[in-house]
Design a protein around this motif. Structure first.
Motif, mmCIF file in Angstrom:
data_model
loop_
_atom_site.group_PDB
_atom_site.id
_atom_site.type_symbol
_atom_site.label_atom_id
_atom_site.label_comp_id
_atom_site.label_asym_id
_atom_site.label_seq_id
_atom_site.Cartn_x
_atom_site.Cartn_y
_atom_site.Cartn_z
ATOM 1 N N GLN A 77 5.321 -0.300 -16.529
ATOM 2 C CA GLN A 77 5.211 0.161 -14.919
ATOM 3 C C GLN A 77 3.564 -0.164 -15.130
ATOM 4 O O GLN A 77 3.274 -0.418 -14.097
ATOM 5 N N VAL A 78 2.876 0.221 -15.915
ATOM 6 C CA VAL A 78 1.216 0.435 -15.790
ATOM 7 C C VAL A 78 1.204 -1.302 -15.685
ATOM 8 O O VAL A 78 0.262 -1.741 -15.020
ATOM 9 N N ARG A 79 1.757 -2.241 -17.186
ATOM 10 C CA ARG A 79 1.416 -3.182 -16.510
ATOM 11 C C ARG A 79 1.656 -3.915 -15.491
ATOM 12 O O ARG A 79 0.919 -4.729 -15.557
ATOM 13 N N GLY A 80 3.318 -3.456 -15.346
ATOM 14 C CA GLY A 80 3.025 -4.464 -13.123
ATOM 15 C C GLY A 80 1.701 -3.845 -12.049
ATOM 16 O O GLY A 80 2.057 -4.694 -11.388
ATOM 17 N N VAL A 81 1.762 -2.356 -12.906
ATOM 18 C CA VAL A 81 1.012 -2.065 -11.835
ATOM 19 C C VAL A 81 -0.513 -3.125 -11.690
ATOM 20 O O VAL A 81 -1.091 -3.370 -10.770
ATOM 21 N N GLN A 82 -0.796 -3.898 -13.152
ATOM 22 C CA GLN A 82 -1.943 -4.501 -13.384
ATOM 23 C C GLN A 82 -2.068 -5.679 -12.884
ATOM 24 O O GLN A 82 -2.974 -6.078 -11.817
ATOM 25 N N ARG A 83 -0.898 -6.520 -13.149
ATOM 26 C CA ARG A 83 -0.333 -6.857 -12.319
ATOM 27 C C ARG A 83 -0.468 -7.294 -10.739
ATOM 28 O O ARG A 83 -0.739 -8.149 -9.840
ATOM 29 N N GLN A 84 -0.077 -6.235 -10.110
ATOM 30 C CA GLN A 84 -0.008 -5.926 -8.508
ATOM 31 C C GLN A 84 -2.189 -6.202 -7.784
ATOM 32 O O GLN A 84 -1.769 -6.843 -7.141
ATOM 33 N N VAL A 85 -2.688 -5.208 -8.435
ATOM 34 C CA VAL A 85 -3.795 -5.706 -8.708
ATOM 35 C C VAL A 85 -4.265 -6.874 -8.934
ATOM 36 O O VAL A 85 -4.813 -6.809 -7.442
ATOM 37 N N GLU A 86 -4.179 -7.652 -9.670
ATOM 38 C CA GLU A 86 -4.855 -8.723 -9.845
ATOM 39 C C GLU A 86 -4.076 -10.213 -8.653
ATOM 40 O O GLU A 86 -4.970 -10.794 -8.037
ATOM 41 N N ARG A 87 -2.717 -9.366 -8.626
ATOM 42 C CA ARG A 87 -2.426 -10.769 -7.319
ATOM 43 C C ARG A 87 -2.476 -9.932 -5.359
ATOM 44 O O ARG A 87 -2.627 -10.742 -5.018
ATOM 45 N N ASP A 88 -3.944 -8.678 -5.898
ATOM 46 C CA ASP A 88 -3.906 -8.659 -5.046
ATOM 47 C C ASP A 88 -3.356 -8.097 -3.737
ATOM 48 O O ASP A 88 -3.059 -8.668 -2.804
ATOM 49 N N GLU A 89 -2.004 -7.120 -4.398
ATOM 50 C CA GLU A 89 -1.389 -6.792 -3.473
ATOM 51 C C GLU A 89 -1.275 -5.706 -2.702
ATOM 52 O O GLU A 89 -2.288 -5.371 -2.637
ATOM 53 N N TYR A 90 -0.465 -5.361 -1.811
ATOM 54 C CA TYR A 90 -0.499 -4.516 -0.233
ATOM 55 C C TYR A 90 -0.601 -3.397 -1.313
ATOM 56 O O TYR A 90 -0.304 -2.698 -2.107
ATOM 57 N N CYS A 91 -2.001 -2.043 -0.942
ATOM 58 C CA CYS A 91 -1.500 -0.895 -1.832
ATOM 59 C C CYS A 91 -1.086 0.233 -1.264
ATOM 60 O O CYS A 91 -0.632 0.660 -1.958
ATOM 61 N N ASP A 92 0.134 0.319 -0.448
ATOM 62 C CA ASP A 92 0.853 0.585 -0.185
ATOM 63 C C ASP A 92 1.754 0.462 -1.128
ATOM 64 O O ASP A 92 2.907 1.499 -1.706
ATOM 65 N N LYS A 93 2.169 -0.645 -1.644
ATOM 66 C CA LYS A 93 2.691 -0.890 -2.573
ATOM 67 C C LYS A 93 2.836 -0.361 -4.138
ATOM 68 O O LYS A 93 3.380 -0.291 -5.323
ATOM 69 N N ILE A 94 1.115 -0.602 -4.400
ATOM 70 C CA ILE A 94 0.977 0.046 -5.325
ATOM 71 C C ILE A 94 0.608 1.126 -5.962
ATOM 72 O O ILE A 94 1.080 1.929 -6.612
ATOM 73 N N PHE A 95 0.031 1.853 -4.498
ATOM 74 C CA PHE A 95 0.726 3.225 -4.617
ATOM 75 C C PHE A 95 2.094 4.110 -4.648
ATOM 76 O O PHE A 95 2.329 4.501 -5.444
ATOM 77 N N ASN A 96 2.916 3.274 -4.391
ATOM 78 C CA ASN A 96 4.665 3.319 -4.744
ATOM 79 C C ASN A 96 4.921 3.413 -6.309
ATOM 80 O O ASN A 96 5.398 3.770 -6.822
ATOM 81 N N GLN A 97 3.747 2.496 -6.797
ATOM 82 C CA GLN A 97 4.154 1.762 -7.924
ATOM 83 C C GLN A 97 3.547 3.089 -8.900
ATOM 84 O O GLN A 97 4.242 3.840 -10.046
ATOM 85 N N LEU A 98 2.374 3.432 -8.420
ATOM 86 C CA LEU A 98 1.508 4.743 -9.333
ATOM 87 C C LEU A 98 2.117 5.742 -8.920
ATOM 88 O O LEU A 98 1.908 6.845 -9.926
ATOM 89 N N GLU A 99 3.013 5.722 -8.092
ATOM 90 C CA GLU A 99 3.706 7.451 -7.806
ATOM 91 C C GLU A 99 4.804 7.446 -8.909
ATOM 92 O O GLU A 99 4.977 8.202 -9.780
ATOM 93 N N ALA A 100 5.185 6.202 -9.055
ATOM 94 C CA ALA A 100 7.286 6.135 -10.051
ATOM 95 C C ALA A 100 6.200 6.100 -11.269
ATOM 96 O O ALA A 100 7.146 7.114 -12.501
ATOM 97 N N VAL A 101 5.094 6.153 -11.988
ATOM 98 C CA VAL A 101 4.498 5.928 -12.931
ATOM 99 C C VAL A 101 4.333 7.766 -13.269
ATOM 100 O O VAL A 101 5.191 8.431 -14.361
ATOM 101 N N HIS A 102 3.538 8.154 -12.369
ATOM 102 C CA HIS A 102 3.176 9.569 -12.548
ATOM 103 C C HIS A 102 4.709 10.660 -12.424
ATOM 104 O O HIS A 102 4.271 11.586 -13.319
ATOM 105 N N SER A 103 5.459 9.805 -12.078
ATOM 106 C CA SER A 103 6.608 11.223 -12.126
ATOM 107 C C SER A 103 7.467 10.759 -13.361
ATOM 108 O O SER A 103 8.267 11.701 -13.735
ATOM 109 N N ALA A 104 6.617 9.488 -13.583
ATOM 110 C CA ALA A 104 7.537 9.423 -15.076
ATOM 111 C C ALA A 104 7.047 10.340 -16.539
ATOM 112 O O ALA A 104 7.730 10.566 -17.399
ATOM 113 N N LEU A 105 5.666 9.892 -16.094
ATOM 114 C CA LEU A 105 5.090 10.723 -17.751
ATOM 115 C C LEU A 105 5.057 12.134 -16.660
ATOM 116 O O LEU A 105 5.319 12.593 -17.972
ATOM 117 N N ASN A 106 5.671 12.745 -15.434
ATOM 118 C CA ASN A 106 5.617 14.419 -15.289
ATOM 119 C C ASN A 106 7.142 14.387 -16.509
ATOM 120 O O ASN A 106 7.734 15.549 -17.233
#
Length: 113
Positions: free
Chosen positions: A39-68
């Motif tokens: 998932q973190v690698r996926g977020v890195q790819r999203q940043v590299e592709r300059d995706e819309y921030c809301d999509k990145i935040f959604n993935q970050l929240e998924a990572v956060h929940s998984a870590l919890n």
């Protein structure tokens, strides 16, 4: 029967030589962490592709929940190991109750965001 501070500290799993985690538990945690790594690698790819921030935040929240979730599993093991080492009666019941409280706190923290 109360334990003094030194006895209590000695019973903490981090002061033990190993975590006494069952191989099945260890594999389950490793699989979760591998998924999180992906998932973190996926977020890195999203940043590299300059995706819309809301999509990145959604993935970050998924990572956060998984870590919890991994944290809750580890805390469960830690509490049960600590309770077992203290020699208290009904130690699994005590650990389960503490874990329920911790889970509520983690969920509440996530909801407050």
């Amino acid at each position: 029967m109360e334990m003094d501070t030194m006895e209590s500290m000695a019973s903490f799993p981090e002061n033990q030589k190993s975590s006494y985690m069952a191989p099945k538990e260890r594999v389950s945690i490793q699989m979760r962490l591998n998924r999180i790594e992906g998932q973190v690698r996926g977020v890195q790819r999203q940043v590299e592709r300059d995706e819309y921030c809301d999509k990145i935040f959604n993935q970050l929240e998924a990572v956060h929940s998984a870590l919890n979730a991994v944290g809750v599993v580890l805390m469960s093991h830690h509490l049960k190991a600590y309770a077992a080492n203290t020699g208290l009666k009904n130690n699994n019941t005590i650990a389960d109750e503490m874990l329920r409280t911790l889970t509520i706190l983690v969920m509440r923290r996530d909801e407050e965001k």
